[in-house]
Write an enzyme that holds these catalytic residues in place. Structure first.
Site, mmCIF file in Angstrom:
data_model
loop_
_atom_site.group_PDB
_atom_site.id
_atom_site.type_symbol
_atom_site.label_atom_id
_atom_site.label_comp_id
_atom_site.label_asym_id
_atom_site.label_seq_id
_atom_site.Cartn_x
_atom_site.Cartn_y
_atom_site.Cartn_z
ATOM 1 N N THR A 19 0.844 -1.192 -0.251
ATOM 2 C CA THR A 19 -0.146 0.077 -0.132
ATOM 3 C C THR A 19 0.837 1.201 -0.032
ATOM 4 O OG1 THR A 19 -0.100 0.022 2.484
ATOM 5 C CG2 THR A 19 -1.994 -1.210 1.203
ATOM 6 N N ASP A 20 0.145 2.464 -0.218
ATOM 7 C CA ASP A 20 0.932 3.676 -0.397
ATOM 8 C C ASP A 20 0.483 4.590 0.828
ATOM 9 O OD1 ASP A 20 -1.402 4.581 -1.294
ATOM 10 O OD2 ASP A 20 -0.935 4.796 -3.332
ATOM 11 N N GLN A 21 0.746 5.841 0.679
ATOM 12 C CA GLN A 21 0.431 6.781 1.788
ATOM 13 C C GLN A 21 -1.167 7.127 1.973
ATOM 14 O OE1 GLN A 21 2.771 10.192 1.351
ATOM 15 N NE2 GLN A 21 4.484 9.433 2.435
ATOM 16 N N ILE A 24 -3.797 2.564 -0.124
ATOM 17 C CA ILE A 24 -4.520 1.859 -1.350
ATOM 18 C C ILE A 24 -3.331 1.004 -1.846
ATOM 19 C CG2 ILE A 24 -6.380 2.979 -1.528
ATOM 20 C CD1 ILE A 24 -5.159 4.167 -3.964
#
Length: 147
Positions: A19-21, A24
């Site tokens: 996931t990213d910041q 998602i």
């Protein structure tokens, strides 16, 4: 017995590092999941990458096409269906459909295109070099996309 009766979709559980910041899954991870699912698919068909490489054949990716439909998040379970879309000479196109296990929502539809090379990285025709593998791919291609 049809080969597809033995084939089961691949399931990937989203890991936190994917996931990213925004919380998602980063889009590049879906391509990795396609690789995981394709490897599993070929293994189920009796022609895993280890076997192919032992027989002197490699199958690089020539192209990737992804259509992202819905976001995924940490710990989602993603069901990935894999099928042979097209088999021509030295070219193979594999289709993918990914859906969330809990609600069935489609998250990605895509394809990868491959060729087959010998150890010297020269194109090979599977029908001539590995007729058993070619026959398996042909049978899978005839079955088309899963329902």
């Amino acid at each position: 017995m049809k080969m597809e009766e033995n084939m089961v979709p691949y399931v990937h559980r989203v890991q936190y590092y994917e996931t990213d910041q925004m919380g998602i899954v980063h889009h590049s991870n879906y391509i990795r999941w396609m690789e995981e699912a394709r490897t599993d698919f070929l293994e189920q068909a009796g022609w895993g990458y280890a076997k192919l490489e032992q027989l002197g054949v490699i199958s690089p990716v020539l192209a990737v096409d992804c259509r992202y439909k819905e976001m995924t998040k940490f710990y989602d379970q993603i069901v990935i269906w894999v099928w042979i879309k097209e088999l021509k000479g030295v070219r193979l196109v594999i289709g993918y459909k990914m859906a969330k296990r809990d609600n069935g929502h489609i998250v990605l539809e895509g394809a990868t295109e491959h060729c087959f090379l010998d150890r010297g990285q020269k194109p090979v025709r599977l029908k001539k070099i590995l007729p058993g593998f070619y026959q398996t791919l042909t049978e899978l291609a005839e079955q088309g996309a899963p329902a």
